[in-house]
Design a protein around this motif. Structure first.
Motif, PDB file in Angstrom:
ATOM      1  N   LEU A  12     -10.037  68.076  58.037  1.00 44.99           N
ATOM      2  CA  LEU A  12     -11.439  67.464  57.791  1.00 44.99           C
ATOM      3  C   LEU A  12     -11.765  67.728  56.167  1.00 44.99           C
ATOM      4  O   LEU A  12     -11.918  65.949  55.771  1.00 44.99           O
ATOM      5  N   VAL A  65      -4.797  62.100  60.028  1.00 44.67           N
ATOM      6  CA  VAL A  65      -6.484  61.212  59.590  1.00 44.67           C
ATOM      7  C   VAL A  65      -6.506  60.091  58.373  1.00 44.67           C
ATOM      8  O   VAL A  65      -5.748  59.810  57.609  1.00 44.67           O
ATOM      9  N   ILE A  79      -9.277  60.183  63.556  1.00 42.97           N
ATOM     10  CA  ILE A  79      -8.570  61.753  63.666  1.00 42.97           C
ATOM     11  C   ILE A  79      -7.672  61.494  64.848  1.00 42.97           C
ATOM     12  O   ILE A  79      -8.401  61.213  66.152  1.00 42.97           O
TER      13      ILE A  79
END
Length: 267
Positions: free
Chosen positions: A8, A118, A129
């Motif tokens: 992320l 994502v 997500i």
């Protein structure tokens, strides 16, 4: 730090670049699919790949700008569309996303094998997500799935043939539906999963697997149904992720009720 959080962070690095003053809008060539590549497309993908290589180690890449690249003995395959909605991004239309999916590497890998997906909005700090079989929404005011989908169909058409299934779907519905073409297929598909629209249809033969892999994984985990209608009908979770592939026809529906009407409209 958990692996998904490190991934992320890679996505956040791409988003930070796209919001920076160093973005280049110059045309720099063509990607493997024959589309125009701009400076920001290439640089965003480079940032993502460099970061992911550090996080994941031996990783193969399927990117919109560079195609499939495999070296060594990769453990992972990362499918990247660094800017889904490039035209919108170029002209400051706030509907564009960063799309990333990661699966264990093998030549037969499919969307259903994706373990982390994502889709991050470029213009808002909102990120969707998929991990561990469920979906998290970060930064949005509304994080859950609507009990009933909004009366909106998201789709794209450039001729009568690709327009027909959209019109057929809307005419088969008991309630009045709005049709919208927003410009980022990944975000559109996620929105269907959330119930912010009830269906997505695109039969123009312009989508690529890199555009939609992450979004399909997220939407179907939310409860949506997705079909690859490129050559007959097959579950979109069976779309390949380890090769460059056009998805000539794709439809996503909020639930079985809408899905059955979508299939009818596509016939």
């Amino acid at each position: 730090m958990e692996l998904w959080r490190e991934v992320l962070n890679c996505v956040e690095s791409v988003r930070a670049y796209l919001r920076s003053s160093s973005v280049s809008y110059d045309v720099v060539g063509q990607n493997p699919f024959g589309d125009v590549s701009k400076g920001f497309d290439v640089e965003a993908e480079r940032i993502a790949e460099k970061c992911l290589a550090q996080v994941l180690g031996e990783v193969a890449f399927l990117g919109e700008e560079t195609g499939l690249r495999v070296s060594g003995t990769p453990k992972w395959i990362a499918v990247i569309d660094p800017v889904d909605g490039s035209t919108n991004f170029t002209y400051d239309i706030p509907w564009a996303s960063i799309s990333l999916a990661i699966a264990p590497y093998r030549e037969s890998a499919r969307v259903r094998d994706v373990t982390l997906a994502v889709v991050a909005e470029v213009f808002r700090n909102v990120t969707y997500i998929y991990r561990g079989g469920s979906v998290e929404v970060l930064g949005a005011k509304r994080c859950g799935r609507r009990a009933q989908p909004a009366p909106i169909v998201l789709g794209y058409f450039d001729n009568e043939c690709s327009h027909k299934p959209i019109l057929k779907y809307t005419s088969s519905n008991a309630r009045k539906l709005a049709i919208r073409s927003l410009g980022s297929a990944a975000l559109d598909i996620v929105y269907v999963g959330l119930g912010n629209a009830e269906a997505f249809i695109d039969s123009r033969a312009k989508l690529r697997n890199v555009d939609v892999v992450a979004a399909i994984r997220i939407a179907t985990a939310l409860g949506a149904k997705a079909v690859d209608c490129s050559n007959g009908f097959r579950d979109a979770l069976d779309i390949e992720v380890c090769e460059e592939r056009r998805v000539s026809c794709l439809a996503v529906a909020y639930s079985d009720e809408q899905f059955n009407r979508v299939l009818s409209a596509l016939q």
